[in-house]
Scaffold this motif. Structure first.
Motif, PDB file in Angstrom:
ATOM      1  N   GLY A 345      15.833  11.620  -1.444  1.00 55.83           N
ATOM      2  CA  GLY A 345      15.639  10.944  -2.684  1.00 55.83           C
ATOM      3  C   GLY A 345      15.272   9.620  -2.709  1.00 55.83           C
ATOM      4  N   ALA A 346      14.530   9.171  -1.831  1.00 55.99           N
ATOM      5  CA  ALA A 346      13.629   8.073  -1.770  1.00 55.99           C
ATOM      6  C   ALA A 346      12.485   7.828  -2.596  1.00 55.99           C
ATOM      7  N   THR A 347      12.123   6.677  -2.957  1.00 56.55           N
ATOM      8  CA  THR A 347      10.874   6.344  -3.779  1.00 56.55           C
ATOM      9  C   THR A 347       9.636   5.881  -2.838  1.00 56.55           C
ATOM     10  N   LEU A 348       8.748   6.983  -3.056  1.00 56.11           N
ATOM     11  CA  LEU A 348       7.508   6.604  -2.431  1.00 56.11           C
ATOM     12  C   LEU A 348       6.760   5.476  -3.059  1.00 56.11           C
ATOM     13  N   ILE A 349       6.435   4.180  -2.578  1.00 57.04           N
ATOM     14  CA  ILE A 349       5.885   3.142  -3.305  1.00 57.04           C
ATOM     15  C   ILE A 349       4.262   3.019  -2.406  1.00 57.04           C
ATOM     16  N   ALA A 350       4.158   3.531  -1.360  1.00 57.72           N
ATOM     17  CA  ALA A 350       2.538   3.445  -1.046  1.00 57.72           C
ATOM     18  C   ALA A 350       2.636   4.752   0.041  1.00 57.72           C
ATOM     19  N   GLY A 351       1.245   4.940   0.362  1.00 58.61           N
ATOM     20  CA  GLY A 351       1.024   6.010   1.186  1.00 58.61           C
ATOM     21  C   GLY A 351       1.301   7.301   0.851  1.00 58.61           C
ATOM     22  N   GLY A 352       1.873   8.228   1.754  1.00 58.65           N
ATOM     23  CA  GLY A 352       2.343   9.454   1.417  1.00 58.65           C
ATOM     24  C   GLY A 352       1.750  10.402   2.172  1.00 58.65           C
ATOM     25  N   LEU A 353       1.732  11.604   2.083  1.00 58.08           N
ATOM     26  CA  LEU A 353       1.323  12.795   2.836  1.00 58.08           C
ATOM     27  C   LEU A 353      -0.431  12.784   2.717  1.00 58.08           C
ATOM     28  N   GLY A 362      -9.206  13.726  12.695  1.00 58.84           N
ATOM     29  CA  GLY A 362      -8.729  12.864  13.519  1.00 58.84           C
ATOM     30  C   GLY A 362      -7.180  12.642  13.133  1.00 58.84           C
ATOM     31  N   PHE A 363      -6.346  12.158  14.108  1.00 58.59           N
ATOM     32  CA  PHE A 363      -4.753  12.207  13.691  1.00 58.59           C
ATOM     33  C   PHE A 363      -4.343  10.981  12.885  1.00 58.59           C
ATOM     34  N   TYR A 364      -4.997  10.767  11.688  1.00 55.72           N
ATOM     35  CA  TYR A 364      -4.848   9.513  10.826  1.00 55.72           C
ATOM     36  C   TYR A 364      -3.472   9.672  10.046  1.00 55.72           C
ATOM     37  N   VAL A 365      -2.777   8.765   9.683  1.00 53.69           N
ATOM     38  CA  VAL A 365      -1.687   8.624   8.892  1.00 53.69           C
ATOM     39  C   VAL A 365      -1.778   7.690   7.997  1.00 53.69           C
ATOM     40  N   ARG A 366      -1.405   7.977   6.588  1.00 54.12           N
ATOM     41  CA  ARG A 366      -1.500   6.778   5.733  1.00 54.12           C
ATOM     42  C   ARG A 366      -0.348   5.885   5.754  1.00 54.12           C
ATOM     43  N   PRO A 367      -0.379   4.404   5.965  1.00 59.47           N
ATOM     44  CA  PRO A 367       0.888   3.607   5.858  1.00 59.47           C
ATOM     45  C   PRO A 367       1.461   3.822   4.693  1.00 59.47           C
ATOM     46  N   THR A 368       2.733   4.234   5.083  1.00 56.79           N
ATOM     47  CA  THR A 368       3.680   4.830   4.012  1.00 56.79           C
ATOM     48  C   THR A 368       4.920   3.791   3.954  1.00 56.79           C
ATOM     49  N   ILE A 369       5.484   3.506   2.477  1.00 56.02           N
ATOM     50  CA  ILE A 369       6.462   2.880   2.255  1.00 56.02           C
ATOM     51  C   ILE A 369       7.540   3.485   1.381  1.00 56.02           C
ATOM     52  N   PHE A 370       8.662   3.767   1.699  1.00 55.86           N
ATOM     53  CA  PHE A 370       9.752   4.263   0.664  1.00 55.86           C
ATOM     54  C   PHE A 370      10.737   3.140   0.384  1.00 55.86           C
ATOM     55  N   ALA A 371      11.140   3.164  -0.795  1.00 54.70           N
ATOM     56  CA  ALA A 371      12.192   2.268  -1.182  1.00 54.70           C
ATOM     57  C   ALA A 371      13.214   3.020  -1.800  1.00 54.70           C
ATOM     58  N   ASP A 372      14.485   2.134  -2.030  1.00 56.72           N
ATOM     59  CA  ASP A 372      15.566   2.695  -2.317  1.00 56.72           C
ATOM     60  C   ASP A 372      16.146   3.830  -1.551  1.00 56.72           C
ATOM     61  N   VAL A 373      16.017   3.554  -0.272  1.00 57.38           N
ATOM     62  CA  VAL A 373      16.482   4.466   0.722  1.00 57.38           C
ATOM     63  C   VAL A 373      17.948   4.305   1.145  1.00 57.38           C
ATOM     64  N   ASP A 374      18.925   5.506   0.943  1.00 59.15           N
ATOM     65  CA  ASP A 374      19.986   5.416   1.460  1.00 59.15           C
ATOM     66  C   ASP A 374      20.190   5.351   3.174  1.00 59.15           C
ATOM     67  N   VAL A 388       5.428   4.508   9.081  1.00 55.90           N
ATOM     68  CA  VAL A 388       6.348   4.703   7.959  1.00 55.90           C
ATOM     69  C   VAL A 388       7.439   3.720   7.824  1.00 55.90           C
ATOM     70  N   MET A 389       7.819   2.879   6.548  1.00 54.31           N
ATOM     71  CA  MET A 389       8.766   2.068   6.814  1.00 54.31           C
ATOM     72  C   MET A 389       9.632   2.399   5.470  1.00 54.31           C
ATOM     73  N   SER A 390      10.808   1.935   5.644  1.00 51.29           N
ATOM     74  CA  SER A 390      11.816   2.313   4.447  1.00 51.29           C
ATOM     75  C   SER A 390      12.692   0.999   4.105  1.00 51.29           C
ATOM     76  N   ILE A 391      12.686   0.551   2.630  1.00 47.83           N
ATOM     77  CA  ILE A 391      13.182  -0.647   2.258  1.00 47.83           C
ATOM     78  C   ILE A 391      14.448  -0.096   1.576  1.00 47.83           C
ATOM     79  N   MET A 392      15.525  -1.213   1.684  1.00 45.94           N
ATOM     80  CA  MET A 392      16.717  -0.928   0.940  1.00 45.94           C
ATOM     81  C   MET A 392      17.223  -2.247   0.739  1.00 45.94           C
ATOM     82  N   PRO A 393      18.339  -2.681  -0.430  1.00 52.14           N
ATOM     83  CA  PRO A 393      18.406  -3.746  -0.599  1.00 52.14           C
ATOM     84  C   PRO A 393      20.247  -4.157  -0.175  1.00 52.14           C
ATOM     85  N   PHE A 394      20.464  -5.353  -0.054  1.00 51.34           N
ATOM     86  CA  PHE A 394      21.966  -5.595   0.171  1.00 51.34           C
ATOM     87  C   PHE A 394      22.361  -6.831  -0.599  1.00 51.34           C
TER      88      PHE A 394
END
Length: 480
Positions: A345-353, A362-374, A388-394
Motif C-alpha cells: 500500500g505504499a506510494t511509489l514516487i521514484a524509480g520502480g521495477l 547488467g544487474f542495474y536497479v532503478r533508485p527507488t523511493i516509496f512514500a506513505d509506508v506503514d 530502495v528507501m521508504s519515507i513516512m511522517p511522524f
C-alpha cells in the motif's frame, strides 16, 4: 579470463584437493571474467591444521614483532591500492571512484586504526590496588575462522584479519565466493609482508560448504562472521556443539529521523547515503522518518534526488552508482519493489521495477523511493539491500523513536536535528549500536556493531582487538 583456483594454506598457494570450478561474474556486464575453485572438507581441514600448528609460536611473538609486520602490511596495501580497486570494481560492481576512495580506502583506514590502537594496548594489566600482585592477562583466543561478505570486501576482511593478527591469533579466511578476487589479493599482500606460514590461510568456498565446515570444526576456537541475519543464525547453531565463540555483524534497517529544524539538505543527503554502494550496506538509512511539517517538501526533495542519481557501469569514472552484485540480488530487490507497489500500500514516487533506461544488460536497479509506508510493511521490515528507501511522517519525538525502534534490527540509526539537547536525548533512546547525527561520520577506531538481530560483536580499534582475546587472571605476579 582470470584463473585463481588455488588456496593459500601454510604459506603456499596450493591446488584444491578436488576441483570444483566457480565462475566470477562481472555484475556490470553479466560476463564471466574469472574462475575460482570452491573448497571441500579436505581443504578446510588442511587450512585449520596449518593455523593450529602455527598458533603456539605466533601467539608467543612479541608485540613489537607483530607491530612491525602490521606496519609492513599497511605499506604493501598502499602500494597495491590500484590493483585492489580494480579487483573490487570487477567482482562486485563498485564504480571506479567509489572503489578507490571508499572500498579500498576503508581497508587503509581500519588498518591504520588498528595499528594506532595496538601501539597503546596493554596485554598485562594490574587488577587494582586491592590486589597489587595480581595481573589480568589478555591472550589470543586461538584458531579463528573469518567469514566475510561481498558488499565491502576490504572493509570486512581488514576488520577481522588485522585484529586477529595483532592479538596473536591464527586464522582461516573464507571470503565471499561471489567477490573472491579482493580476498585472494589480500592473501598475496599478507605473503609479501612476511607473516609466518600458517598464521593466515585462505580457502574459497560457499556458506553451505567451507562456511559450515569452519563453523563446526573442533579445532576452530572462534568464528567471526559478517553477513545476513539468516546466515548468522545458522552459523550460531552450527557452532553451538563445540561452544566456540561466535562474533556476528549482521543486517540492518536503519531509520533516518529528520526533525523540522534539520538542515535544508538533510533529505537529499539522506537519499545519497542510502543509495551509496547501490544500497548494499548493512548500515544504510533505508527508512526515512520526517516530521510532518516538512513531509510534503521532503517527498519532493527525495524524489528529485533519486531521479538525479545516475546509474552506470563500474568501469566508468564518475559519481554514479553501479549495479548490484548478482542476478540473485537483482531478483530479490525486484521482488521486494513489487511487494511495495502491489501489497504494502505504499506510494511509489521514484524509480520502480526494471533496469534504468539505456541499461539492458547488467544487474542495474532503478533508485527507488516509496512514500506513505506503514512500518508494518514488508519493505520496512525486511533488509532489501538495494537502492530502495521508504519515507513516512511522524508528529512527535516519542513517535519517531517508537517507529525507529520498531524493527528486529539495531545496527545504525541516524538523526538530523538542529537542537543539540534533543539530538542527544533521542540518540540515547534509539536501540542501535551506532547513531550517526547531522551527517557527521564516526572516527577511526570507533566500535562498529549492533543490537538485536544486527549481531553481537564490535569491530574497529581497541574494541576489535578485544573480540579476539581471552581474559586470564594470574595471582602472585612478581615483576621480573
Amino acid at each position: 579470463m582470470i584463473e585463481k583456483r588455488q588456496f593459500y594454506i601454510n604459506g603456499q598457494w596450493v591446488n584444491p584437493a578436488t576441483a570444483h570450478d566457480f565462475d566470477v561474474i562481472d555484475p556490470s556486464t553479466e560476463d564471466v571474467v574469472g574462475v575460482i575453485s570452491l573448497g571441500g572438507q579436505a581443504d578446510t581441514d588442511a587450512a585449520v591444521a596449518a593455523a593450529k600448528a602455527a598458533f603456539p609460536s605466533w601467539s608467543q611473538t612479541s608485540k613489537a614483532e607483530r607491530l612491525e609486520l602490521l606496519e609492513k602490511l599497511l605499506e604493501v596495501y598502499k602500494a597495491r591500492q590500484a590493483d585492489m580497486a580494480e579487483a573490487i570494481s570487477l567482482e562486485m560492481g563498485a564504480p571506479q571512484k567509489l572503489a578507490r576512495n571508499q572500498q579500498v580506502g576503508a581497508g587503509t583506514w581500519h588498518l591504520q586504526g588498528f595499528i594506532n590502537a595496538f601501539k597503546d594496548f596493554e596485554f598485562d594489566r594490574p587488577l587494582g590496588p586491592q590486589a597489587p600482585n595480581e595481573r589480568t592477562v589478555m591472550e589470543p583466543i586461538g584458531v579463528t575462522a573469518l567469514i566475510t561478505p561481498w558488499n565491502w570486501p576490504m572493509n570486512q576482511i581488514v576488520l577481522k584479519a588485522v585484529p586477529a593478527l595483532a592479538s596473536g591469533c591464527t586464522m582461516v579466511l573464507k571470503p565471499s565466493e561471489v567477490a573472491p578476487l579482493s580476498g585472494l589479493l589480500f592473501a598475496e599482500m599478507i605473503h609479501e609482508a612476511g607473516f609466518p606460514a600458517g598464521v593466515f590461510n585462505l580457502v574459497n568456498g560457499d556458506g553451505l560448504g567451507v562456511g559450515t565446515q569452519l563453523s563446526v570444526h573442533p579445532d576452530v576456537d572462534m568464528v567471526s562472521f559478517t553477513g545476513s541475519s539468516r546466515a548468522g543464525i545458522a552459523i550460531s547453531k552450527a557452532a553451538a556443539d563445540t561452544l566456540k565463540r561466535v562474533s556476528l555483524e549482521l543486517g540492518g534497517k536503519g531509520a533516518n529521523i529528520i526533525f523540522a529544524n534539520a538542515a535544508e539538505d538533510a533529505v537529499t543527503n539522506g537519499v545519497a547515503r542510502c543509495m551509496r554502494n547501490s544500497g548494499q550496506s548493512c548500515n544504510a538509512p533505508t527508512r526515512m522518518l520526517v516530521e510532518r511539517s516538512r513531509y510534503a517538501e521532503a517527498l519532493e526533495q527525495a524524489a528529485a534526488a533519486a531521479e538525479a542519481t545516475k546509474v552506470g557501469p563500474a568501469s566508468e569514472e564518475g559519481n554514479h552508482i553501479g549495479p548490484v552484485v548478482s542476478q540473485m540480488q537483482f531478483d530479490k530487490i525486484q521482488a521486494l519493489i513489487e511487494v511495495g507497489i502491489k501489497e504494502d500500500g505504499a506510494t511509489l514516487i521514484a524509480g520502480g521495477l526494471g533496469r534504468p533506461e539505456g541499461l539492458n544488460r547488467g544487474f542495474y536497479v532503478r533508485p527507488t523511493i516509496f512514500a506513505d509506508v506503514d512500518n508494518t510493511a514488508r519493505i520496512n521490515r525486511e533488509e532489501i539491500f538495494g537502492p530502495v528507501m521508504s519515507i513516512m511522517p511522524f508528529d512527535t519525538e516519542e513517535e519517531a523513536i517508537a517507529i525507529a525502534n520498531d524493527t528486529p534490527y539495531g545496527l545504525t540509526n541516524y538523526i538530523q536535528c538542529g537542537d543539540q539537547e534533543q539530538r542527544q536525548r533521542v540518540a540515547r533512546q534509539l536501540r542501535s549500536g551506532m547513531v550517526e547525527t547531522n551527517s557527521v561520520g564516526f572516527g577511526m577506531g570507533s566500535p562498529f556493531g549492533g543490537y538485536k538481530q544486527s549481531g553481537n560483536g564490535r569491530e574497529g580499534g581497541i574494541f576489535g582487538l578485544h573480540e579476539f582475546m581471552e581474559i586470564k587472571a594470574v595471582s602472585c605476579w612478581e615483576d621480573v
